[in-house]
Design a protein around this motif. Sequence first.
Motif, PDB file in Angstrom:
ATOM      1  N   LEU A 105      38.281  47.405  37.815  1.00 35.11           N
ATOM      2  CA  LEU A 105      39.684  47.743  38.075  1.00 35.11           C
ATOM      3  C   LEU A 105      40.432  46.473  38.462  1.00 35.11           C
ATOM      4  O   LEU A 105      40.078  45.825  39.453  1.00 35.11           O
ATOM      5  CB  LEU A 105      39.787  48.725  39.242  1.00 35.11           C
ATOM      6  CG  LEU A 105      39.427  50.193  39.068  1.00 35.11           C
ATOM      7  CD1 LEU A 105      38.005  50.370  38.568  1.00 35.11           C
ATOM      8  CD2 LEU A 105      39.613  50.934  40.392  1.00 35.11           C
ATOM      9  N   ARG A 106      41.441  46.143  37.686  1.00 32.56           N
ATOM     10  CA  ARG A 106      42.234  44.958  38.008  1.00 32.56           C
ATOM     11  C   ARG A 106      43.712  45.354  38.108  1.00 32.56           C
ATOM     12  O   ARG A 106      44.456  45.298  37.114  1.00 32.56           O
ATOM     13  CB  ARG A 106      42.005  43.861  36.960  1.00 32.56           C
ATOM     14  CG  ARG A 106      40.554  43.411  36.948  1.00 32.56           C
ATOM     15  CD  ARG A 106      40.310  42.127  36.214  1.00 32.56           C
ATOM     16  NE  ARG A 106      39.051  41.545  36.667  1.00 32.56           N
ATOM     17  CZ  ARG A 106      38.593  40.356  36.319  1.00 32.56           C
ATOM     18  NH1 ARG A 106      39.292  39.597  35.517  1.00 32.56           N
ATOM     19  NH2 ARG A 106      37.446  39.908  36.785  1.00 32.56           N
ATOM     20  N   PRO A 107      44.135  45.762  39.291  1.00 38.82           N
ATOM     21  CA  PRO A 107      45.525  46.193  39.453  1.00 38.82           C
ATOM     22  C   PRO A 107      46.484  45.015  39.374  1.00 38.82           C
ATOM     23  O   PRO A 107      46.168  43.918  39.849  1.00 38.82           O
ATOM     24  CB  PRO A 107      45.550  46.817  40.854  1.00 38.82           C
ATOM     25  CG  PRO A 107      44.361  46.265  41.571  1.00 38.82           C
ATOM     26  CD  PRO A 107      43.352  45.870  40.534  1.00 38.82           C
ATOM     27  N   GLY A 244      39.772  42.313  28.255  1.00 37.16           N
ATOM     28  CA  GLY A 244      40.177  42.568  29.637  1.00 37.16           C
ATOM     29  C   GLY A 244      40.183  41.299  30.477  1.00 37.16           C
ATOM     30  O   GLY A 244      41.012  41.129  31.366  1.00 37.16           O
ATOM     31  N   ASP A 245      39.238  40.418  30.191  1.00 39.01           N
ATOM     32  CA  ASP A 245      39.205  39.130  30.897  1.00 39.01           C
ATOM     33  C   ASP A 245      40.504  38.381  30.642  1.00 39.01           C
ATOM     34  O   ASP A 245      41.150  37.876  31.570  1.00 39.01           O
ATOM     35  CB  ASP A 245      37.999  38.319  30.393  1.00 39.01           C
ATOM     36  CG  ASP A 245      37.908  36.959  31.056  1.00 39.01           C
ATOM     37  OD1 ASP A 245      38.073  36.883  32.287  1.00 39.01           O
ATOM     38  OD2 ASP A 245      37.673  35.958  30.344  1.00 39.01           O
ATOM     39  N   ILE A 246      40.910  38.346  29.384  1.00 32.96           N
ATOM     40  CA  ILE A 246      42.095  37.569  28.999  1.00 32.96           C
ATOM     41  C   ILE A 246      43.374  38.246  29.501  1.00 32.96           C
ATOM     42  O   ILE A 246      44.231  37.618  30.122  1.00 32.96           O
ATOM     43  CB  ILE A 246      42.128  37.405  27.470  1.00 32.96           C
ATOM     44  CG1 ILE A 246      40.869  36.648  27.008  1.00 32.96           C
ATOM     45  CG2 ILE A 246      43.397  36.680  27.035  1.00 32.96           C
ATOM     46  CD1 ILE A 246      40.609  36.711  25.519  1.00 32.96           C
ATOM     47  N   SER A 248      43.825  40.288  31.910  1.00 33.03           N
ATOM     48  CA  SER A 248      43.995  40.334  33.373  1.00 33.03           C
ATOM     49  C   SER A 248      44.468  38.987  33.919  1.00 33.03           C
ATOM     50  O   SER A 248      45.231  38.949  34.882  1.00 33.03           O
ATOM     51  CB  SER A 248      42.737  40.841  34.081  1.00 33.03           C
ATOM     52  OG  SER A 248      41.625  40.025  33.812  1.00 33.03           O
ATOM     53  N   ASP A 249      44.054  37.887  33.307  1.00 34.31           N
ATOM     54  CA  ASP A 249      44.632  36.604  33.733  1.00 34.31           C
ATOM     55  C   ASP A 249      46.120  36.551  33.373  1.00 34.31           C
ATOM     56  O   ASP A 249      46.935  36.044  34.134  1.00 34.31           O
ATOM     57  CB  ASP A 249      43.911  35.419  33.071  1.00 34.31           C
ATOM     58  CG  ASP A 249      42.787  34.840  33.936  1.00 34.31           C
ATOM     59  OD1 ASP A 249      42.128  35.632  34.644  1.00 34.31           O
ATOM     60  OD2 ASP A 249      42.565  33.609  33.892  1.00 34.31           O
ATOM     61  N   GLU A 250      46.462  37.091  32.219  1.00 33.88           N
ATOM     62  CA  GLU A 250      47.875  37.118  31.831  1.00 33.88           C
ATOM     63  C   GLU A 250      48.681  37.950  32.832  1.00 33.88           C
ATOM     64  O   GLU A 250      49.769  37.562  33.251  1.00 33.88           O
ATOM     65  CB  GLU A 250      48.026  37.692  30.414  1.00 33.88           C
ATOM     66  CG  GLU A 250      49.453  37.577  29.897  1.00 33.88           C
ATOM     67  CD  GLU A 250      49.640  38.244  28.535  1.00 33.88           C
ATOM     68  OE1 GLU A 250      48.646  38.668  27.913  1.00 33.88           O
ATOM     69  OE2 GLU A 250      50.802  38.345  28.111  1.00 33.88           O
ATOM     70  N   PRO A 276      37.901  38.599  43.947  1.00 31.94           N
ATOM     71  CA  PRO A 276      39.200  38.215  43.396  1.00 31.94           C
ATOM     72  C   PRO A 276      38.982  37.883  41.928  1.00 31.94           C
ATOM     73  O   PRO A 276      37.862  37.561  41.535  1.00 31.94           O
ATOM     74  CB  PRO A 276      39.555  36.951  44.192  1.00 31.94           C
ATOM     75  CG  PRO A 276      38.231  36.360  44.571  1.00 31.94           C
ATOM     76  CD  PRO A 276      37.328  37.544  44.807  1.00 31.94           C
ATOM     77  N   ILE A 277      40.040  37.936  41.108  1.00 30.77           N
ATOM     78  CA  ILE A 277      39.806  37.687  39.681  1.00 30.77           C
ATOM     79  C   ILE A 277      39.793  36.198  39.354  1.00 30.77           C
ATOM     80  O   ILE A 277      39.430  35.802  38.262  1.00 30.77           O
ATOM     81  CB  ILE A 277      40.797  38.446  38.759  1.00 30.77           C
ATOM     82  CG1 ILE A 277      42.142  37.732  38.623  1.00 30.77           C
ATOM     83  CG2 ILE A 277      41.041  39.874  39.222  1.00 30.77           C
ATOM     84  CD1 ILE A 277      42.935  38.266  37.415  1.00 30.77           C
ATOM     85  N   HIS A 278      40.163  35.366  40.324  1.00 34.89           N
ATOM     86  CA  HIS A 278      40.245  33.927  40.022  1.00 34.89           C
ATOM     87  C   HIS A 278      38.878  33.245  40.101  1.00 34.89           C
ATOM     88  O   HIS A 278      37.897  33.825  40.551  1.00 34.89           O
ATOM     89  CB  HIS A 278      41.236  33.248  40.978  1.00 34.89           C
ATOM     90  CG  HIS A 278      40.846  33.351  42.423  1.00 34.89           C
ATOM     91  ND1 HIS A 278      39.760  32.682  42.950  1.00 34.89           N
ATOM     92  CD2 HIS A 278      41.381  34.047  43.444  1.00 34.89           C
ATOM     93  CE1 HIS A 278      39.665  32.958  44.245  1.00 34.89           C
ATOM     94  NE2 HIS A 278      40.631  33.803  44.559  1.00 34.89           N
TER      95      HIS A 278
HETATM   96 MG    MG Z   1      38.438  35.872  33.973  1.00 32.33          MG
END
Ligand code: MG
Length: 354
Positions: A105-107, A244-246, A248-250, A276-278
């Motif tokens: 989950l990446r809100p 999703g990786d790409i 979510s950074d966007e 964290p996603i970073h």
């Molecule tokens: Mg990533």
Amino acid sequence: MQAHIVTLPGDYIGPEITAQAVKVLEAVANKYGHTFTFDERKLGGASIDAYGVPLTDETLDACNAADAVLMGSVGGPKWDGVAPAVRPEKGLLALRKGMQVFANLRPCTIHPQLSAACPLRPDIVSQPIDIMILRELTGDIYFGKRWRAEDRLSATDEMAYSAMEVERLARIGFEMAKKRRGKLCSVDKANVLECSRLWRETVQRLSAEYPEVEVTYMYVDNAAMQLILRPAQFDVMITGNLFGDILSDESAAIAGSLGMMPSASLGSGTRGLYEPIHGSAPDIAGQDIANPLGTILSGALLLRHSLGLEDEAKAIERAVSQVLDEGYRTADIFSAGCTKVGCTQMGDLVAARI
Ligand code: MG
Ligand code: IPM
């Protein structure tokens, strides 16, 4: 309540930010009368240095025996030369797979206080942005076979999905959409990839069971563009591991900083992995200037999803909001007129407002 949490600070800024999230969780435990025990373990480069591998069996077992796992960040130039099979990132992937946390989950929300940090035109973000990117986390090209030809001049990475993997992720997406604004966007590349055609067919089949959810299908290239052009159109987005990786950074760029973004990775039970996603930001490590809010907010998700402590989760989110209201900013989200603070001080400020 009593809860046992494994922490995996990891590499570079990982330990700095994880310490702040632990501090805030301890403040929650004190305030609400819970007992949280923390068991710190090594992951990624730190584990390579100590044990020669990025994730040991003992650490994975400890994670699978915990109520929840809180991770900082892994990787960095120090381990650039190691064999691909033992890279720091391999440890994280093996952890996700080993904990069977297939739903990430990446809100993405824009904290109104940080609107100055959002690079989009004000008219584009005049409507509230509240997107839940649900990324499949234990399949796709991340876990397929990969090899290099003997002459080293060609390489292959296999992308694979099973209907079961798509279905279990999609069901979570449908359920979430039902509780949110009733919209689900499934993102794929079905005009080219067989995996995506399976993905789309599976979501289409399930959609009959969720008549209250409005489903749309979008190719990933268009989705990347729509996120910038009209981000407010999205509620829940479901997509594969790589897309999703790409995306979510966007979405983090829309929110103003990668440093603000939390994530929760869940499987079939309540045990989860929170990070964290970073990444590990080697360039700013050891200077006490990293933004710990993404990790602190991951702590809120931990309370909500693994421990069922909704009030306590909200207390963290409110404290973060309050600190931002009061004008405190780490360097990545700083704007004129605000008070610049470091990583430790940001952690102290949030903890004090629990
Ligand atoms: Mg990533
Ligand atoms: C993320 C990261 C990881 C990923 C890396 C570090 C392996 O980019 O969590 O988004 O690609 O999943």
